[in-house]
Scaffold this motif. Structure first.
Motif, mmCIF file in Angstrom:
data_model
loop_
_atom_site.group_PDB
_atom_site.id
_atom_site.type_symbol
_atom_site.label_atom_id
_atom_site.label_comp_id
_atom_site.label_asym_id
_atom_site.label_seq_id
_atom_site.Cartn_x
_atom_site.Cartn_y
_atom_site.Cartn_z
ATOM 1 N N ARG A 47 0.819 -1.214 0.000
ATOM 2 C CA ARG A 47 0.000 0.000 0.000
ATOM 3 C C ARG A 47 0.854 1.266 0.000
ATOM 4 O O ARG A 47 0.549 2.220 -0.694
ATOM 5 C CB ARG A 47 -0.927 0.013 1.227
ATOM 6 N N MET A 48 1.911 1.279 0.792
ATOM 7 C CA MET A 48 2.712 2.492 0.969
ATOM 8 C C MET A 48 3.909 2.571 0.028
ATOM 9 O O MET A 48 4.532 3.624 -0.079
ATOM 10 C CB MET A 48 3.211 2.584 2.419
ATOM 11 N N GLY A 49 4.256 1.469 -0.614
ATOM 12 C CA GLY A 49 5.411 1.466 -1.487
ATOM 13 C C GLY A 49 6.704 1.639 -0.701
ATOM 14 O O GLY A 49 6.827 1.201 0.451
ATOM 15 N N ALA A 50 7.700 2.327 -1.302
ATOM 16 C CA ALA A 50 8.990 2.530 -0.644
ATOM 17 C C ALA A 50 8.892 3.503 0.520
ATOM 18 O O ALA A 50 9.780 3.547 1.378
ATOM 19 C CB ALA A 50 10.011 3.023 -1.665
ATOM 20 N N THR A 51 7.804 4.280 0.577
ATOM 21 C CA THR A 51 7.637 5.274 1.654
ATOM 22 C C THR A 51 7.669 4.628 3.025
ATOM 23 O O THR A 51 8.082 5.257 4.005
ATOM 24 C CB THR A 51 6.312 6.029 1.469
ATOM 25 N N VAL A 52 7.252 3.371 3.112
ATOM 26 C CA VAL A 52 7.173 2.694 4.400
ATOM 27 C C VAL A 52 8.541 2.599 5.071
ATOM 28 O O VAL A 52 8.625 2.495 6.293
ATOM 29 C CB VAL A 52 6.566 1.282 4.227
ATOM 30 N N LYS A 53 9.623 2.689 4.300
ATOM 31 C CA LYS A 53 10.946 2.463 4.868
ATOM 32 C C LYS A 53 11.419 3.604 5.756
ATOM 33 O O LYS A 53 12.440 3.483 6.438
ATOM 34 C CB LYS A 53 11.940 2.185 3.740
ATOM 35 N N ILE A 54 10.673 4.689 5.756
ATOM 36 C CA ILE A 54 10.992 5.762 6.711
ATOM 37 C C ILE A 54 10.651 5.333 8.138
ATOM 38 O O ILE A 54 11.021 6.002 9.112
ATOM 39 C CB ILE A 54 10.229 7.058 6.327
ATOM 40 N N ILE A 55 9.978 4.200 8.246
ATOM 41 C CA ILE A 55 9.611 3.651 9.554
ATOM 42 C C ILE A 55 10.834 3.420 10.430
ATOM 43 O O ILE A 55 10.762 3.511 11.662
ATOM 44 C CB ILE A 55 8.815 2.331 9.360
ATOM 45 N N TYR A 56 11.991 3.135 9.804
ATOM 46 C CA TYR A 56 13.192 2.805 10.565
ATOM 47 C C TYR A 56 13.809 4.031 11.242
ATOM 48 O O TYR A 56 14.692 3.874 12.091
ATOM 49 C CB TYR A 56 14.217 2.119 9.656
ATOM 50 N N ILE A 57 13.380 5.205 10.869
ATOM 51 C CA ILE A 57 13.789 6.432 11.549
ATOM 52 C C ILE A 57 12.635 6.986 12.375
ATOM 53 O O ILE A 57 12.812 7.380 13.531
ATOM 54 C CB ILE A 57 14.264 7.501 10.538
ATOM 55 N N HIS A 58 11.442 6.990 11.786
ATOM 56 C CA HIS A 58 10.301 7.630 12.431
ATOM 57 C C HIS A 58 9.888 6.927 13.726
ATOM 58 O O HIS A 58 9.735 7.586 14.762
ATOM 59 C CB HIS A 58 9.109 7.668 11.463
ATOM 60 N N VAL A 59 9.719 5.636 13.674
ATOM 61 C CA VAL A 59 9.231 4.915 14.859
ATOM 62 C C VAL A 59 10.236 4.958 16.005
ATOM 63 O O VAL A 59 9.854 5.274 17.148
ATOM 64 C CB VAL A 59 8.849 3.460 14.497
ATOM 65 N N SER A 61 12.600 7.191 16.618
ATOM 66 C CA SER A 61 12.728 8.555 17.132
ATOM 67 C C SER A 61 11.485 8.958 17.935
ATOM 68 O O SER A 61 11.595 9.598 18.991
ATOM 69 C CB SER A 61 12.966 9.545 15.988
ATOM 70 N N ALA A 62 10.291 8.587 17.441
ATOM 71 C CA ALA A 62 9.058 8.900 18.168
ATOM 72 C C ALA A 62 9.015 8.161 19.507
ATOM 73 O O ALA A 62 8.608 8.728 20.532
ATOM 74 C CB ALA A 62 7.847 8.526 17.317
ATOM 75 N N THR A 63 9.455 6.912 19.499
ATOM 76 C CA THR A 63 9.478 6.125 20.734
ATOM 77 C C THR A 63 10.413 6.751 21.754
ATOM 78 O O THR A 63 10.079 6.887 22.938
ATOM 79 C CB THR A 63 9.925 4.683 20.436
ATOM 80 N N PRO A 96 17.495 18.061 25.730
ATOM 81 C CA PRO A 96 17.824 18.398 24.341
ATOM 82 C C PRO A 96 17.767 17.183 23.414
ATOM 83 O O PRO A 96 17.405 17.310 22.236
ATOM 84 C CB PRO A 96 19.253 18.947 24.437
ATOM 85 N N ILE A 97 18.124 16.012 23.948
ATOM 86 C CA ILE A 97 18.070 14.790 23.147
ATOM 87 C C ILE A 97 16.618 14.451 22.816
ATOM 88 O O ILE A 97 16.281 14.123 21.674
ATOM 89 C CB ILE A 97 18.729 13.626 23.897
ATOM 90 N N GLY A 98 15.751 14.540 23.811
ATOM 91 C CA GLY A 98 14.331 14.295 23.576
ATOM 92 C C GLY A 98 13.737 15.300 22.609
ATOM 93 O O GLY A 98 12.890 14.949 21.770
ATOM 94 N N LEU A 99 14.179 16.557 22.707
ATOM 95 C CA LEU A 99 13.701 17.597 21.790
ATOM 96 C C LEU A 99 14.064 17.248 20.348
ATOM 97 O O LEU A 99 13.219 17.342 19.441
ATOM 98 C CB LEU A 99 14.317 18.941 22.174
ATOM 99 N N VAL A 100 15.311 16.839 20.116
ATOM 100 C CA VAL A 100 15.748 16.486 18.764
ATOM 101 C C VAL A 100 14.985 15.260 18.262
ATOM 102 O O VAL A 100 14.573 15.209 17.096
ATOM 103 C CB VAL A 100 17.267 16.235 18.744
ATOM 104 N N MET A 101 14.785 14.276 19.126
ATOM 105 C CA MET A 101 14.038 13.079 18.733
ATOM 106 C C MET A 101 12.605 13.446 18.350
ATOM 107 O O MET A 101 12.051 12.907 17.377
ATOM 108 C CB MET A 101 14.028 12.058 19.879
ATOM 109 N N THR A 102 11.993 14.352 19.101
ATOM 110 C CA THR A 102 10.630 14.785 18.798
ATOM 111 C C THR A 102 10.581 15.500 17.456
ATOM 112 O O THR A 102 9.672 15.283 16.648
ATOM 113 C CB THR A 102 10.102 15.712 19.909
#
Length: 242
Positions: A47-59, A61-63, A96-102
């Protein structure tokens, strides 16, 4: 030996100096292998194509953005209850680390969401609470800078951390509190219907472990720096009074 003895500034500087390189090397290895594995050796989503691979940074960092505030909450409570200086310096170091991750999570979320939703931003419950969490990070850091007395700053920032924890909680569980919203469910979940496919799950877990190790290494480095800065400030104060 009491666990609090390891938080003694002198002892803390000793054992953390040995552990920082270990955490840093393991973090670099996990993140590098996880991202390379996930980007080059997993298929595109149907469904998402190659876009899904941003999951390895997004998830990851959000966590870590949410868990960083959780760590700050615990260390702030230790300060308020026991008046332990290393604990509040660790909270200050983590901010500051949490700020950058957010910020990373917000940016990657927008990049991920634009082709999926047709817009860079929606006032989804999770996205909104995450944005508010980002503002709390800014406020926390600004409050430290605005107050000259270190103990007074520690007290007020600890109280602010307690208040901001509400939005950290909402950022994590907003999709459970409200059924509406475009944001997908949890990528890593005990619910098999929500859980990301196994082909994406394995490198995702590896990058998540890497982000946790990176966070620990950075917090230890910054806490050590804060301890040195506190010592230097104390020496300068004594010299002025002499």
């Amino acid at each position: 030996m009491s666990i609090w003895e390891y938080a003694n500034p002198r002892r803390f500087m000793g054992w953390t100096g040995r552990l920082v390189p270990v955490f840093a090397i393991l973090a670099a290895a996990c993140i590098s292998v996880g991202i390379i594995w996930g980007y080059f050796f997993t298929p595109d989503d149907f469904r998402m194509g190659a876009t899904v691979k941003i999951i390895y940074i997004h998830v990851p960092s959000a966590t870590m953005a949410i868990n960083a505030w959780g760590m700050m909450l615990i260390t702030s409570l230790v300060w308020l209850i026991r008046r332990h200086h290393v604990s509040v310096l660790a909270a200050k170091a983590a901010a500051p680390i949490g700020l950058v991750m957010t910020l990373i999570a917000l940016i990657t979320g927008a990049i991920w969401g634009q082709p999926m939703w047709g817009t860079w931003w929606v006032w989804d419950p999770r996205l909104t609470s995450f944005l508010i969490l980002f503002i709390f990070y800014l406020g926390y850091l600004a409050l430290w800078q605005a107050i000259d007395n270190p103990d007074t700053a520690a007290d007020l920032t600890s109280v602010l951390c307690l208040v901001g924890s509400v939005f950290a909680l909402l950022s994590r569980y907003a999709v459970n509190f409200w059924n509406q919203g475009l944001h997908q469910g949890a990528s890593l979940s005990l619910d098999k219907e929500e859980h990301v496919s196994d082909v994406f799950w394995q490198p995702l877990v590896l990058t998540l472990v890497g982000f946790v190790l990176l966070f620990i290494a950075l917090v230890l480095i910054r806490t050590r720096t804060e301890i040195r800065a506190r010592r230097l400030h104390a020496l300068e104060t004594r010299e002025r009074m002499a």
